[in-house]
Design an enzyme around this catalytic site. Structure first.
Site, short mmCIF file in Angstrom:
data_model
loop_
_atom_site.label_atom_id
_atom_site.label_comp_id
_atom_site.label_asym_id
_atom_site.label_seq_id
_atom_site.Cartn_x
_atom_site.Cartn_y
_atom_site.Cartn_z
N ARG A 36 -7.99 21.08 5.34
CA ARG A 36 -8.73 20.57 6.49
C ARG A 36 -8.19 21.20 7.76
O ARG A 36 -6.99 21.51 7.86
CB ARG A 36 -8.58 19.05 6.59
CG ARG A 36 -9.18 18.29 5.43
CD ARG A 36 -8.84 16.82 5.49
NE ARG A 36 -9.33 16.17 6.70
CZ ARG A 36 -9.18 14.87 6.96
NH1 ARG A 36 -8.53 14.10 6.10
NH2 ARG A 36 -9.66 14.35 8.06
N LEU A 56 -10.39 25.18 6.77
CA LEU A 56 -11.83 25.24 6.94
C LEU A 56 -12.39 23.84 7.13
O LEU A 56 -12.06 22.92 6.38
CB LEU A 56 -12.45 25.88 5.68
CG LEU A 56 -13.96 26.05 5.60
CD1 LEU A 56 -14.45 27.01 6.68
CD2 LEU A 56 -14.35 26.55 4.21
N HIS A 123 -5.21 4.10 -6.90
CA HIS A 123 -4.04 4.96 -7.09
C HIS A 123 -3.61 4.89 -8.54
O HIS A 123 -4.18 4.14 -9.34
CB HIS A 123 -2.90 4.53 -6.16
CG HIS A 123 -3.11 4.94 -4.74
ND1 HIS A 123 -3.07 6.26 -4.33
CD2 HIS A 123 -3.39 4.22 -3.62
CE1 HIS A 123 -3.29 6.33 -3.02
NE2 HIS A 123 -3.49 5.10 -2.57
N ILE A 125 -1.43 3.45 -10.31
CA ILE A 125 -1.21 2.15 -10.94
C ILE A 125 -2.54 1.48 -11.30
O ILE A 125 -2.64 0.81 -12.34
CB ILE A 125 -0.36 1.23 -10.03
CG1 ILE A 125 0.08 -0.02 -10.79
CG2 ILE A 125 -1.11 0.87 -8.75
CD1 ILE A 125 1.10 -0.85 -10.02
N TYR A 127 -5.46 3.13 -11.99
CA TYR A 127 -6.07 3.88 -13.09
C TYR A 127 -5.35 3.56 -14.41
O TYR A 127 -5.98 3.41 -15.45
CB TYR A 127 -6.02 5.38 -12.82
CG TYR A 127 -6.45 5.75 -11.41
CD1 TYR A 127 -7.53 5.12 -10.80
CD2 TYR A 127 -5.77 6.72 -10.68
CE1 TYR A 127 -7.93 5.46 -9.52
CE2 TYR A 127 -6.15 7.06 -9.41
CZ TYR A 127 -7.22 6.43 -8.82
OH TYR A 127 -7.59 6.77 -7.55
N ASP A 153 -1.87 9.93 -12.50
CA ASP A 153 -2.05 11.00 -11.52
C ASP A 153 -1.84 12.39 -12.14
O ASP A 153 -2.70 13.26 -12.06
CB ASP A 153 -1.05 10.84 -10.37
CG ASP A 153 -1.55 9.91 -9.29
OD1 ASP A 153 -2.69 9.41 -9.40
OD2 ASP A 153 -0.81 9.66 -8.33
#
Length: 384
Positions: A36, A56, A123, A125, A127, A153
């Protein structure tokens, strides 16, 4: 390297997507991290090894158009945003695959592209909880406890997504076509934990939580504290290994411990073994168990692992030009092993001009994007 020549665009995100991109870069892919412009906070990606950075603004029409052009020359796009974000930017898979039918469009999210939670925040935990795996990670009488943010993750997300990309690339060699990868961290964590479901009839999980062989119930599958405050890990499951384990402890004639599968005695056996481990240092226990098949190893800290003899012999950890230590890429391929970069991670926008030129933008087009604040440059300061 195995992935030499592969061109990857990784839209900057947190944790899993950067690992996915780093794996590809470690094995030879040319990975561009699309950052970004004017990020609200310092960049949190510490897995930028081997990547270049292009800053970008995708929220600007010219920025979205620039990404479309980049995708025409790319093999893979790694996209880590919540469901619907790319579509709102006019950069959904239908659009980009029309621009480049050979593109592998990898969508890496927590909950996946469909379903009740597809647009919800979460986050690791969360998932892990929804995958069913977190329910198995608890000692007796304690709350479930996630192993930091590794399973969902990184294992279920970043690694599984990289695997999906490699499979899609292999399929492309036959069909000549790209495809969309829907990499859900919930499903990835569940899939890599398939053994939990497949082993239900083996008798491994018949006892209450925390009282089974592999969930901290068994005295021979446990960690024990040493006299210097460190720990040893024990995995002496098989009878022949358990016998060597007791011998190393000097308990091979203790009748209380000889019946390895006496479930009712496990708590007492643990206390007895713990009291013995507490009498020597970690180094002393290593000198006793190294070279045996007792399945006993030291619990090494992240500061210790690189200097351990076994890891040194294999070169399992590497040091970059900033003297930072990290694991060597795995697995080790015999003919085309990974050759990780030893340079520092890129600054945001450090390679913006270089990348755009490489992808066919003219200097005039780049100057226009810069004057319109669609792109940013970052020139590292020279060290005097």
């Amino acid at each position: 390297m195995a992935l030499s020549g592969l061109r990857v665009l990784e839209l900057a995100g947190l944790a899993p997507a950067p690992l996915c991109g780093m794996i590809l870069a470690d094995f030879g892919a040319r990975v561009v991290r699309v950052d970004r412009t004017n990020p609200p906070a310092p960049h949190a990606d510490v897995q930028g090894r081997g990547k270049r950075s292009l800053a970008l603004d995708l929220k600007r029409a010219a920025g979205a158009a620039a990404l479309k052009r980049l995708c025409r020359g790319a093999d893979v796009l790694i996209e880590p945003f919540r469901h619907g974000v790319m579509e709102r930017l006019g950069l959904g898979p239908e659009v980009l695959l029309q621009e480049n039918p050979k593109l592998i469009y990898a969508r890496l999210t927590g909950f996946g592209q469909t379903g009740k939670y597809a647009k919800s925040a979460g986050h690791d935990i969360n998932y892990l909880a929804l995958s069913g795996v977190l329910s198995k990670l608890a000692r007796k009488g304690e709350n479930p406890f996630p192993p930091v943010n590794l399973l969902a993750d990184f294992a279920g997300g970043g690694v599984m997504c990289a695997l999906g990309i490699v499979m899609a690339l292999y399929e492309r060699t036959r069909s000549g076509k790209g495809q969309i990868i829907d990499a859900s961290m919930v499903e990835g964590a569940a899939y890599l934990s398939s053994f939990l479901w497949k082993s239900q009839n083996l008798g491994l999980w018949e006892r209450p939580q925390g009282e089974n062989m592999l969930d901290s119930g068994a005295p021979f599958y446990e960690t024990y504290k040493t006299s210097d405050g460190k720990f040893m890990a024990v995995g002496a499951i098989e009878p022949q290994f358990y016998k060597q384990f007791l011998k190393g402890l000097g308990l091979d004639s203790d009748n209380q411990l000889l019946n390895q599968l006496s479930f009712s005695e496990w708590p007492k056996m643990k206390k007895k073994i713990a009291s013995v481990f507490a009498q020597k240092t970690q180094a002393e226990w290593c000198s006793i168990f190294d070279g045996t098949d007792a399945c006993v190893t030291p619990v090494l800290s992240v500061d210790q692992v690189a200097s351990h003899q076994h890891n040194k012999q294999r070169g399992s950890f590497i040091k970059n030009d900033q003297e930072e230590i990290s694991p060597r890429p795995a697995p080790l391929l015999s003919r085309t092993p990974a050759v990780p970069s030893f340079k520092r991670d890129p600054f945001i926008g450090e390679h913006t001009e270089e990348i755009l030129l490489e992808y066919g933008f003219t200097e005039e087009e780049i100057a226009k994007l810069y004057s319109d604040k669609v792109i940013e440059f970052s020139i590292p300061e020279a060290k005097l």
